[in-house]
Design a protein around this motif. Sequence first.
Motif, short mmCIF file in Angstrom:
data_model
loop_
_atom_site.label_atom_id
_atom_site.label_comp_id
_atom_site.label_asym_id
_atom_site.label_seq_id
_atom_site.Cartn_x
_atom_site.Cartn_y
_atom_site.Cartn_z
N HIS A 1 -20.08 15.91 41.35
CA HIS A 1 -18.55 15.55 41.04
C HIS A 1 -17.87 16.19 41.81
O HIS A 1 -16.51 15.64 41.81
N SER B 1 -25.39 9.39 45.27
CA SER B 1 -25.92 9.62 44.16
C SER B 1 -27.39 10.07 44.66
O SER B 1 -27.93 10.48 43.42
N ALA B 2 -26.96 11.20 45.48
CA ALA B 2 -28.12 11.70 45.99
C ALA B 2 -28.70 13.10 45.22
O ALA B 2 -29.44 13.79 45.16
N LEU B 3 -27.03 13.61 44.47
CA LEU B 3 -27.50 14.49 43.97
C LEU B 3 -27.06 14.35 42.65
O LEU B 3 -26.77 13.50 42.29
N SER B 4 -28.29 15.91 42.07
CA SER B 4 -28.36 15.45 40.89
C SER B 4 -27.27 15.89 39.77
O SER B 4 -26.26 17.20 40.28
N PRO B 5 -26.31 15.43 38.97
CA PRO B 5 -25.13 15.52 38.04
C PRO B 5 -25.28 16.73 37.75
O PRO B 5 -23.90 17.58 37.20
N ALA B 6 -25.75 17.05 37.43
CA ALA B 6 -25.85 18.70 36.07
C ALA B 6 -26.32 19.85 36.88
O ALA B 6 -26.43 20.46 35.70
N HIS B 7 -26.47 19.72 38.11
CA HIS B 7 -26.51 20.72 38.46
C HIS B 7 -25.69 21.17 39.72
O HIS B 7 -25.48 20.43 39.95
N ASN C 1 -30.39 15.66 32.62
CA ASN C 1 -29.18 15.07 32.80
C ASN C 1 -29.15 13.86 31.07
O ASN C 1 -28.13 13.34 31.32
N ASP D 1 -26.75 7.39 50.75
CA ASP D 1 -25.33 7.56 49.78
C ASP D 1 -25.51 8.86 49.84
O ASP D 1 -26.23 8.88 47.63
N TYR E 1 -31.17 10.39 43.04
CA TYR E 1 -31.03 11.15 43.47
C TYR E 1 -32.89 11.59 42.13
O TYR E 1 -33.29 12.71 43.32
#
Lengths: 275, 302
Positions: free
Chosen positions: B156, B104-110, A189, B101, A167
Amino acid sequence: MSLSPRAWFGIAVSLLLAACAVGAPWLAPHDPLEQDLLASSLPPAWAADGEARFLFGTDSLGRDILSRLVWGARPALIVAVAGALLAGVVGTFLGLAAGFFGGWWDAVVSRLVDVWMSFPAVLLAIVLVAVIGTGLWSVVIAIALIDWTRFARVVRAEAMQQSRLNYVVAARTIGLSRAATLAREVLPNVLPLLLTLVTLEMGIAVVVEAILSFVGLSVSSDMPTWGGLIQEGRLYVNQTPWLLGLPVVALALAVLGFNALGDGLRESLDPVVAR
Amino acid sequence: MSAPVLEIEGLHVLLRGERREPDRLMLRGVDLSIRPGEVHALVGESGAGKSMIARTVLGILPHRAQVASGHVRLLGHDWLKMPPAARRAMLGRDVSLIPQDPMSALSPAHTIERQICEVLRLHLPMSAQAARERALALLDAVRIREPARVLHQYPHELSGGMRQRVLIAIAFACGPRLIVADEPTTALDVTVQREVLRLLRTMQQRGGGQSGGTAVLFITHNLGLVAKLADRVSVIHGGRIVERGLVAEIFDAPHAAYTRALFAATPRHDRPAEALRPIDPAVTAALDVEAAAYDNAWARAR
């Protein structure tokens, strides 16, 4: 969003400390400096010859222990919050730069951390305070100067790992600059981890403040501190053991509470860990 | 014939060796030209240099890799010589990526909303409200059910197929002229693959607001997908384009020995599974000899 019992415990302890720190003049039943030599070395109220007006007993000069503990929360909390935040800001900035940009930044920051950590922390704190002078803000600065390395090391590793993830690469392909990627993608993050670190550091800072006031290098002696109380209690540990025990309990409770707060909040705030 | 969207000429990419390792050429003079609105497939084995081309175009070469020589023209700009700020202004707006993929290409926090709005507001003069509406429309366009709900979810919470749709929405958000799709379906399971490809095809033809559609550089090792999706194809091996042309012609009558070997090695449902054949080693050996000779000549010329 539901909070775990751990988080609630942490919040409760932190609120209690905050209430004591802010409301000490109203919450404390006595003036913490007022001496009553006729009522010196009294045991806690629940003991056989305790007195109801001194819940936790008195010290050798007849000063109320409860009031002194409540007032002691003030320097403890100021140092915990300010010290941890200051250390966190410095350490995070350097750690992020080292982990994300690598190269020259990483080399300088990593070597600096290595050298810094080779000094024993408490000794460094004592030397620093001796140099900058005593007082609450000197303690805060000393803690930040010593413990930024904790943040720098952990944040560096995390930033390094995050910046390899897709990302972050993807953020560059939508036209974000490296600095913007760092601030808008990597930092958020790292934030849950940072929260845990800050609260852990708050626990450490409380202990460091206690150590410094134990050796008389914190605030002036007319302000009660937990470290100062422990130091006084140590002298009479055979006659009046509660004098030593109670501030130690307060200290331990604060550290436990801050740690529980960090873990609990992280569980609730991290979108991946949270259910 | 209108000018190509992307024109690559004689591109050499060098991978600097670590410690004692010698430097290695990853791309050996690649020429590639993509016309507006066409789907151009780039086919080759792993390690052939497909992703290096994609990474050069997107400016995300790994730090040990560098462009040694060659030209890349993107929408008429000398892409490799453009100042970084000008390049960033075009990235995500005129050229964008659909990554390999989606997990994992998107930020998990947003939230999804923030990640779509981010690219919109970075490149287009848009209010937060307008960006939100456009994000909703985009999710609808990539056929996500209940777009309003998905907008407020985190990556997620979505399946791989859903995430890939979100990434397609992000790629098409600003109406790009060129999309680099780096094996966009490899990480997805087969049933989802087909839907995502169909979606990619419709989005490409609609072009996110571009008349004549968006050009796609479609990177894959799957010849079946090439036949279904692409207009033109370039076959790459060892960092060199060994054959290029219209999909129909090449599938009909491949010229290069490597292309023929590649076709012969493709599993087909009218042959039993145990008849899976590797690429004829004689063909690749011959290509490797050529590549070695090329490297020597190139090193001498430097």
